[in-house]
Design a protein around this motif. Structure first.
Motif, PDB file in Angstrom:
ATOM      1  N   LEU A   1       0.827  -1.212   0.000  1.00  0.00           N
ATOM      2  CA  LEU A   1       0.000   0.000   0.000  1.00  0.00           C
ATOM      3  C   LEU A   1       0.861   1.262   0.000  1.00  0.00           C
ATOM      4  N   ALA A   2       2.025   1.197   0.639  1.00  0.00           N
ATOM      5  CA  ALA A   2       2.925   2.347   0.707  1.00  0.00           C
ATOM      6  C   ALA A   2       3.652   2.602  -0.613  1.00  0.00           C
ATOM      7  N   ARG A   3       3.514   1.703  -1.574  1.00  0.00           N
ATOM      8  CA  ARG A   3       4.165   1.830  -2.880  1.00  0.00           C
ATOM      9  C   ARG A   3       3.109   1.823  -3.994  1.00  0.00           C
ATOM     10  N   PRO A   4       2.217   2.807  -4.006  1.00  0.00           N
ATOM     11  CA  PRO A   4       1.095   2.773  -4.952  1.00  0.00           C
ATOM     12  C   PRO A   4       1.494   2.845  -6.418  1.00  0.00           C
ATOM     13  N   THR A   5       2.696   3.305  -6.713  1.00  0.00           N
ATOM     14  CA  THR A   5       3.087   3.424  -8.125  1.00  0.00           C
ATOM     15  C   THR A   5       3.857   2.219  -8.648  1.00  0.00           C
ATOM     16  N   THR A   6       4.228   1.283  -7.765  1.00  0.00           N
ATOM     17  CA  THR A   6       5.008   0.132  -8.234  1.00  0.00           C
ATOM     18  C   THR A   6       4.533  -1.223  -7.721  1.00  0.00           C
ATOM     19  N   CYS A   7       3.614  -1.253  -6.753  1.00  0.00           N
ATOM     20  CA  CYS A   7       3.199  -2.543  -6.190  1.00  0.00           C
ATOM     21  C   CYS A   7       1.740  -2.840  -6.494  1.00  0.00           C
ATOM     22  N   ALA A   8       1.490  -4.025  -7.037  1.00  0.00           N
ATOM     23  CA  ALA A   8       0.119  -4.465  -7.326  1.00  0.00           C
ATOM     24  C   ALA A   8      -0.169  -5.856  -6.759  1.00  0.00           C
ATOM     25  N   ALA A   9       0.835  -6.500  -6.163  1.00  0.00           N
ATOM     26  CA  ALA A   9       0.635  -7.847  -5.614  1.00  0.00           C
ATOM     27  C   ALA A   9       1.703  -8.119  -4.559  1.00  0.00           C
ATOM     28  N   TYR A  10       1.351  -8.968  -3.599  1.00  0.00           N
ATOM     29  CA  TYR A  10       2.263  -9.286  -2.505  1.00  0.00           C
ATOM     30  C   TYR A  10       2.211 -10.775  -2.215  1.00  0.00           C
ATOM     31  N   VAL A  11       3.290 -11.288  -1.616  1.00  0.00           N
ATOM     32  CA  VAL A  11       3.277 -12.642  -1.079  1.00  0.00           C
ATOM     33  C   VAL A  11       4.056 -12.646   0.227  1.00  0.00           C
ATOM     34  N   TYR A  12       3.452 -13.263   1.238  1.00  0.00           N
ATOM     35  CA  TYR A  12       4.071 -13.421   2.547  1.00  0.00           C
ATOM     36  C   TYR A  12       4.272 -14.916   2.727  1.00  0.00           C
ATOM     37  N   LYS A  13       5.536 -15.358   2.610  1.00  0.00           N
ATOM     38  CA  LYS A  13       5.827 -16.795   2.643  1.00  0.00           C
ATOM     39  C   LYS A  13       7.285 -17.014   3.030  1.00  0.00           C
ATOM     40  N   PHE A  14       7.652 -18.271   3.259  1.00  0.00           N
ATOM     41  CA  PHE A  14       9.055 -18.638   3.403  1.00  0.00           C
ATOM     42  C   PHE A  14       9.627 -18.663   1.988  1.00  0.00           C
ATOM     43  N   SER A  15      10.596 -17.799   1.717  1.00  0.00           N
ATOM     44  CA  SER A  15      11.101 -17.689   0.351  1.00  0.00           C
ATOM     45  C   SER A  15      12.497 -18.260   0.162  1.00  0.00           C
ATOM     46  N   THR A  16      13.210 -18.509   1.244  1.00  0.00           N
ATOM     47  CA  THR A  16      14.569 -19.044   1.157  1.00  0.00           C
ATOM     48  C   THR A  16      14.787 -20.048   2.288  1.00  0.00           C
ATOM     49  N   PRO A  17      15.777 -20.925   2.138  1.00  0.00           N
ATOM     50  CA  PRO A  17      16.102 -21.824   3.257  1.00  0.00           C
ATOM     51  C   PRO A  17      16.450 -21.036   4.532  1.00  0.00           C
ATOM     52  N   ALA A  18      17.103 -19.880   4.381  1.00  0.00           N
ATOM     53  CA  ALA A  18      17.461 -19.066   5.551  1.00  0.00           C
ATOM     54  C   ALA A  18      16.211 -18.563   6.273  1.00  0.00           C
ATOM     55  N   SER A  19      15.156 -18.204   5.535  1.00  0.00           N
ATOM     56  CA  SER A  19      13.923 -17.738   6.187  1.00  0.00           C
ATOM     57  C   SER A  19      13.252 -18.886   6.945  1.00  0.00           C
ATOM     58  N   VAL A  20      13.355 -20.089   6.409  1.00  0.00           N
ATOM     59  CA  VAL A  20      12.802 -21.263   7.099  1.00  0.00           C
ATOM     60  C   VAL A  20      13.582 -21.502   8.391  1.00  0.00           C
ATOM     61  N   GLN A  21      14.924 -21.471   8.297  1.00  0.00           N
ATOM     62  CA  GLN A  21      15.761 -21.684   9.485  1.00  0.00           C
ATOM     63  C   GLN A  21      15.490 -20.637  10.561  1.00  0.00           C
ATOM     64  N   ALA A  22      15.253 -19.391  10.148  1.00  0.00           N
ATOM     65  CA  ALA A  22      14.975 -18.315  11.104  1.00  0.00           C
ATOM     66  C   ALA A  22      13.543 -18.374  11.628  1.00  0.00           C
ATOM     67  N   GLY A  23      12.688 -19.144  10.947  1.00  0.00           N
ATOM     68  CA  GLY A  23      11.292 -19.245  11.362  1.00  0.00           C
ATOM     69  C   GLY A  23      10.483 -17.996  11.062  1.00  0.00           C
ATOM     70  N   ARG A  24      10.912 -17.233  10.045  1.00  0.00           N
ATOM     71  CA  ARG A  24      10.224 -15.988   9.699  1.00  0.00           C
ATOM     72  C   ARG A  24       9.946 -15.936   8.202  1.00  0.00           C
ATOM     73  N   ARG A  25       8.672 -15.741   7.874  1.00  0.00           N
ATOM     74  CA  ARG A  25       8.298 -15.576   6.472  1.00  0.00           C
ATOM     75  C   ARG A  25       8.799 -14.229   5.973  1.00  0.00           C
ATOM     76  N   THR A  26       8.978 -14.125   4.679  1.00  0.00           N
ATOM     77  CA  THR A  26       9.415 -12.890   4.054  1.00  0.00           C
ATOM     78  C   THR A  26       8.251 -12.275   3.278  1.00  0.00           C
ATOM     79  N   CYS A  27       8.465 -11.085   2.788  1.00  0.00           N
ATOM     80  CA  CYS A  27       7.457 -10.377   2.001  1.00  0.00           C
ATOM     81  C   CYS A  27       8.079 -10.007   0.663  1.00  0.00           C
ATOM     82  N   THR A  28       7.437 -10.376  -0.409  1.00  0.00           N
ATOM     83  CA  THR A  28       7.894  -9.967  -1.729  1.00  0.00           C
ATOM     84  C   THR A  28       6.770  -9.207  -2.408  1.00  0.00           C
ATOM     85  N   LEU A  29       7.122  -8.055  -2.953  1.00  0.00           N
ATOM     86  CA  LEU A  29       6.169  -7.192  -3.639  1.00  0.00           C
ATOM     87  C   LEU A  29       6.444  -7.233  -5.133  1.00  0.00           C
TER      88      LEU A  29
END
Length: 186
Positions: free
Chosen positions: A84-112
């Motif tokens: 929402l803070a990027r109205p001129t460049t963002c039209a879709a988002y995903v909140y998921k585990f995107s890398t093995p490191a994010s899985v190991q840390a137990g934190r999902r990432t956000c990709t816009l």
């Protein structure tokens, strides 16, 4: 009065209290008008939260990519807020585990992204050196080998280090449409 009609009327009157009782005994289920329970109702610009999303799959994914992680991102609402803070460049988002490191840390990432997943029969190629190509993050596109960008079926999200065997049913992805009146639909 004809006998079958009288019998039908009598049965209807006798059974109507039972039907009424059974109807009242069923638990009331709050539902949104769109069939999904709203998420992130506190987000500015939305009317009662986001109701256009999918869990367990990544419906996003072409043209531009912005990767965000903890501590900026704690949950799917933070991810949607960044879009929402990027109205001129963002039209879709995903909140998921995107890398093995994010899985190991137990934190999902956000990709816009600036657009959704392409269907499998579609392919996009960019003239990255053209003055017409703006905000496509050309260095990242080239570094990631994403030119051309190939279409595919919507990928499932996973939560194991291989990102391929344990489905992540809590992953969330969807569109963010910034409307001309300043409101947003997500």
């Amino acid at each position: 009065m004809h006998i079958p009609a009288l019998l039908t009327l009598t049965l209807s009157l006798l059974l109507s209290p039972l039907t009424f009782t059974l109807t009242l005994a069923a638990p009331l289920q709050p539902r949104s008008a769109h069939g999904l329970d709203p998420i992130c109702p506190h987000l500015n610009g939305t009317t009662g939260g986001c109701v256009r999303y999918v869990r367990g799959f990544d419906v996003t994914g072409v043209v531009t990519e912005v990767d965000l992680s903890f501590p900026l991102i704690h949950d799917e609402c933070d991810c949607i807020a960044q879009c929402l803070a990027r109205p001129t460049t963002c039209a879709a988002y995903v909140y998921k585990f995107s890398t093995p490191a994010s899985v190991q840390a137990g934190r999902r990432t956000c990709t816009l992204y600036s657009q959704f997943n392409l269907p499998s029969g579609v392919q996009l190629a960019f003239a990255l050196n053209s003055t017409l190509s703006r905000n496509v993050n050309a260095p990242a596109v080239v570094a990631g080998g994403n030119n051309p960008q190939l279409g595919a079926r919507v990928p499932q999200a996973f939560m194991d280090e291989a990102l391929s065997t344990v489905p992540d049913k809590e992953a969330v992805s969807g569109p963010v449409w910034q409307l001309a009146n300043g409101k947003a639909v997500c």
